[in-house]
Design a protein around this motif. Structure first.
Motif, PDB file in Angstrom:
ATOM      1  N   ASN A   1      30.400  49.747  25.803  1.00 42.25           N
ATOM      2  CA  ASN A   1      31.453  50.048  26.922  1.00 42.25           C
ATOM      3  C   ASN A   1      32.279  48.728  27.215  1.00 42.25           C
ATOM      4  O   ASN A   1      31.925  47.704  27.534  1.00 42.25           O
ATOM      5  CB  ASN A   1      31.022  50.513  28.298  1.00 42.25           C
ATOM      6  N   HIS A   2      33.626  48.632  26.508  1.00 39.65           N
ATOM      7  CA  HIS A   2      34.254  47.554  27.040  1.00 39.65           C
ATOM      8  C   HIS A   2      35.269  47.920  28.267  1.00 39.65           C
ATOM      9  O   HIS A   2      36.049  49.191  28.087  1.00 39.65           O
ATOM     10  CB  HIS A   2      35.065  47.152  25.655  1.00 39.65           C
ATOM     11  N   LEU A   3      35.384  47.122  29.269  1.00 37.75           N
ATOM     12  CA  LEU A   3      36.018  47.423  30.413  1.00 37.75           C
ATOM     13  C   LEU A   3      37.416  46.511  30.495  1.00 37.75           C
ATOM     14  O   LEU A   3      37.315  45.309  30.375  1.00 37.75           O
ATOM     15  CB  LEU A   3      35.255  47.327  31.690  1.00 37.75           C
ATOM     16  N   LEU A   4      38.689  47.044  30.420  1.00 39.77           N
ATOM     17  CA  LEU A   4      39.660  46.445  30.552  1.00 39.77           C
ATOM     18  C   LEU A   4      40.449  46.537  31.682  1.00 39.77           C
ATOM     19  O   LEU A   4      40.951  47.719  32.049  1.00 39.77           O
ATOM     20  CB  LEU A   4      40.717  47.023  29.576  1.00 39.77           C
ATOM     21  N   PRO A   5      40.438  45.274  32.627  1.00 38.31           N
ATOM     22  CA  PRO A   5      41.061  45.357  33.943  1.00 38.31           C
ATOM     23  C   PRO A   5      42.642  45.406  33.736  1.00 38.31           C
ATOM     24  O   PRO A   5      43.400  44.564  33.283  1.00 38.31           O
ATOM     25  CB  PRO A   5      40.513  44.012  34.568  1.00 38.31           C
ATOM     26  N   ILE A   6      43.222  46.528  34.355  1.00 33.19           N
ATOM     27  CA  ILE A   6      44.669  46.859  34.239  1.00 33.19           C
ATOM     28  C   ILE A   6      45.327  47.086  35.584  1.00 33.19           C
ATOM     29  O   ILE A   6      44.457  47.156  36.785  1.00 33.19           O
ATOM     30  CB  ILE A   6      44.886  47.977  33.263  1.00 33.19           C
ATOM     31  N   GLU A   7      46.660  46.952  35.565  1.00 34.91           N
ATOM     32  CA  GLU A   7      47.293  47.342  36.835  1.00 34.91           C
ATOM     33  C   GLU A   7      48.500  47.938  36.205  1.00 34.91           C
ATOM     34  O   GLU A   7      49.218  47.771  35.226  1.00 34.91           O
ATOM     35  CB  GLU A   7      47.812  46.112  37.594  1.00 34.91           C
ATOM     36  N   TYR A   8      49.047  48.979  37.179  1.00 34.55           N
ATOM     37  CA  TYR A   8      50.484  49.497  36.866  1.00 34.55           C
ATOM     38  C   TYR A   8      51.378  49.219  37.707  1.00 34.55           C
ATOM     39  O   TYR A   8      51.441  48.828  38.672  1.00 34.55           O
ATOM     40  CB  TYR A   8      50.148  51.329  37.287  1.00 34.55           C
ATOM     41  N   ASN A   9      52.641  49.270  36.929  1.00 39.09           N
ATOM     42  CA  ASN A   9      53.796  48.929  37.538  1.00 39.09           C
ATOM     43  C   ASN A   9      54.268  50.150  38.075  1.00 39.09           C
ATOM     44  O   ASN A   9      54.894  51.228  37.400  1.00 39.09           O
ATOM     45  CB  ASN A   9      54.894  48.373  36.462  1.00 39.09           C
ATOM     46  N   ASN A  10      54.472  50.116  39.375  1.00 43.37           N
ATOM     47  CA  ASN A  10      54.960  51.491  40.066  1.00 43.37           C
ATOM     48  C   ASN A  10      56.313  51.952  39.740  1.00 43.37           C
ATOM     49  O   ASN A  10      56.472  53.220  39.908  1.00 43.37           O
ATOM     50  CB  ASN A  10      54.825  51.228  41.705  1.00 43.37           C
TER      51      ASN A  10
END
Length: 389
Positions: free
Chosen positions: A325-334
C-alpha cells in the motif's frame, strides 16, 4: 532500455527488474499493465517506442538467477543456452565465469550491447556477479544499507537515488519475521514506489511492471509470487478525521509455471459497508480487469497464442498473500477542485503479509470479478498513517 538491480537487504540477496522492451520508433507502441491506453494516447514527449514485454529477471536454476539489460535477441540467445547447460549440470561461480568469458559466447554476442547481473550459489556460498558485452554499462556502487549493488539500464539514476535515500525495513527485535520475509517486504516497497512513478518511468523507457527474485526459506532462488499493489490518496492527513481514497488502479502479479501474469484492476470509488462473521469490511467495486502474460527471456515460445496455451485453464486467485500500500498525501484546491501533493510530506509505504489471505478478499460471483473487500481495521490503520503519534 530497462531497469535491473542486484543488492542485499539485511545480507539477503535480491534481484529486481522491469518488463519493458523499447525501440527507437516512438510511434511503435503496445498497451502495457500500467498504461492500458498507451497505444491510443501516448505521452507527447515519449521519445522511444514500447515494442514488447519480457521478463528481465530470470531464474535459471535453484542456485542461479540472472537479470539482463540491452539487446533482447542477444539476451535470449545467451540465457537460453545458459539454462540448457544449467539443466544438465549446476553452475559454480568458476564455471559460470568461464561460460560468460568464453570465445564461443563472445562470438554469439557479436556487436550487441547487452549486460547481465545476478547471483550464483555454490559450495562457497552466495556471490553477486556481472558481465557486460560491447560497452553495455553496469553501475557498481556500495550503498551502506544495501551492500555491493549492481544497477543497469535507463532507470539507473532513479533507483540509485531511491536506494540512497531510503532505509530498508529492519528486522524486528525480538524477531517476528524471517530474513526472507524482511527482504520481500522491503523489496515490494521499492517496486511499489517505482509503480507510483511509472508514468514518468515510461518517458525514460523502463517500467510497465516489476519483478523480484530472492533466496527463499528453503535456500533456493525463486521469484516472489502473489503480490497486489495498491495506491491510496490521503487528504487532511494529520487531522482528526483523515480521508482515505483508493486510487483507481491496482496491480496483481502471479506466476503460472514461469509465465508472469499481471492483472490491472480498475477500481470504482463508490463503496459500501459490509459485515461478515461479526467483522466490519468495506467493499469496493472492480469495474474492469485486464491481464498481460509476460514470458521469461529464455522462453522457447514467442507467439502470444503459445504463451496463453500455458496459462489457459489455470484458476486465477486475485486475493494476495502480499499487499503493498502506497499512501500519497494530497490536498484539494477548493476553487478549482485540482489535487496536489502536500508540501513536505513524503509518500508512506505499508507492505503487508497475509498468509491466510483473509484481510483483502476479491469475490467472483458467477465467475465474474466484481468486488474488493478490505477489513475496516486495515483501512483505519492506513488512513491514520500520517497522524502524529
Amino acid at each position: 532500455m530497462t531497469l535491473i538491480a542486484a543488492f542485499y537487504i539485511n545480507n539477503h540477496p535480491v534481484l529486481i527488474g522491469d518488463v519493458l522492451i523499447s525501440c527507437p520508433d516512438p510511434s511503435q507502441l503496445i498497451n502495457i499493465p500500467t498504461h492500458e491506453n498507451l497505444k491510443i494516447s501516448p505521452p507527447e514527449d515519449l521519445w522511444r517506442g514500447v515494442s514488447g514485454l519480457r521478463q528481465k529477471v530470470n531464474i535459471i536454476s535453484s542456485n542461479l538467477m540472472v537479470a539482463w539489460c540491452g539487446d533482447w535477441c542477444a539476451a535470449h540467445t545467451l540465457l537460453k543456452e545458459l539454462k540448457a547447460r544449467s539443466d544438465a549440470e549446476n553452475f559454480t561461480r568458476n564455471s559460470l565465469n568461464f561460460f560468460f568469458e568464453s570465445d564461443e559466447i563472445r562470438d554469439w554476442m557479436g556487436k550487441a550491447e547487452v549486460c547481465f547481473i545476478g547471483y550464483i550459489m555454490d559450495d562457497d556460498g552466495i556471490k553477486e556477479f556481472k558481465h557486460s558485452f560491447n560497452g553495455a554499462k553496469i553501475n557498481e556502487i556500495k550503498i551502506p544499507t544495501y551492500g555491493n549493488t549492481f544497477i543497469a539500464g535507463s532507470g539507473s539514476n532513479d533507483l540509485i537515488h531511491r536506494l540512497e535515500t531510503t532505509v530498508p525495513r529492519q528486522p524486528s527485535i525480538p524477531k517476528k519475521t524471517s530474513e526472507y520475509d524482511d527482504a520481500v517486504l522491503a523489496s515490494i516497497s521499492i517496486c511499489g514506489a517505482l509503480l507510483v512513478t511509472d508514468f514518468k518511468n515510461i518517458l525514460s523507457s523502463y517500467g510497465g511492471s516489476f519483478e523480484i527474485a530472492t533466496l527463499n526459506k528453503q535456500g533456493m532462488f525463486e521469484k516472489v509470487n502473489d503480490i497486489t499493489y495498491f495506491q491510496w490518496w490521503v487528504s487532511n492527513c494529520e487531522s482528526i478525521n483523515p480521508k482515505l481514497e483508493l486510487v483507481r488502479k491496482a496491480y496483481k502479479l502471479i506466476y503460472i509455471k514461469d509465465v508472469l501474469v499481471v492483472f490491472t484492476l480498475s477500481m470504482g470509488q463508490t463503496f459500501r459497508s459490509l459485515i461478515r462473521d461479526s467483522v466490519n469490511y468495506t467493499e469496493f467495486p472492480i469495474d474492469e480487469c485486464q491481464f498481460y502474460t509476460i514470458a521469461p527471456c529464455y522462453y522457447p515460445y514467442s507467439p502470444e497464442k503459445e504463451i496463453w496455451s500455458v496459462v489457459s485453464g489455470v484458476p486465477i486467485d486475485i486475493t494476495s498473500s502480499l499487499n503493498c500500500n502506497h499512501l500519497l498525501p494530497i490536498e484539494y484546491n477548493n476553487l478549482s477542485g485540482e489535487i496536489s501533493f502536500v508540501p513536505g510530506k513524503k509518500t508512506i509505504c505499508k507492505p503487508q503479509l497475509f498468509p491466510d489471505k483473509n484481510n483483502y478478499i476479491v469475490e467472483w460471483p458467477n465467475n465474474r470479478l466484481s468486488t474488493l473487500i478490505i477489513k475496516n481495521e486495515d483501512l483505519h490503520d492506513l488512513k491514520n498513517s500520517y497522524k502524529r503519534k
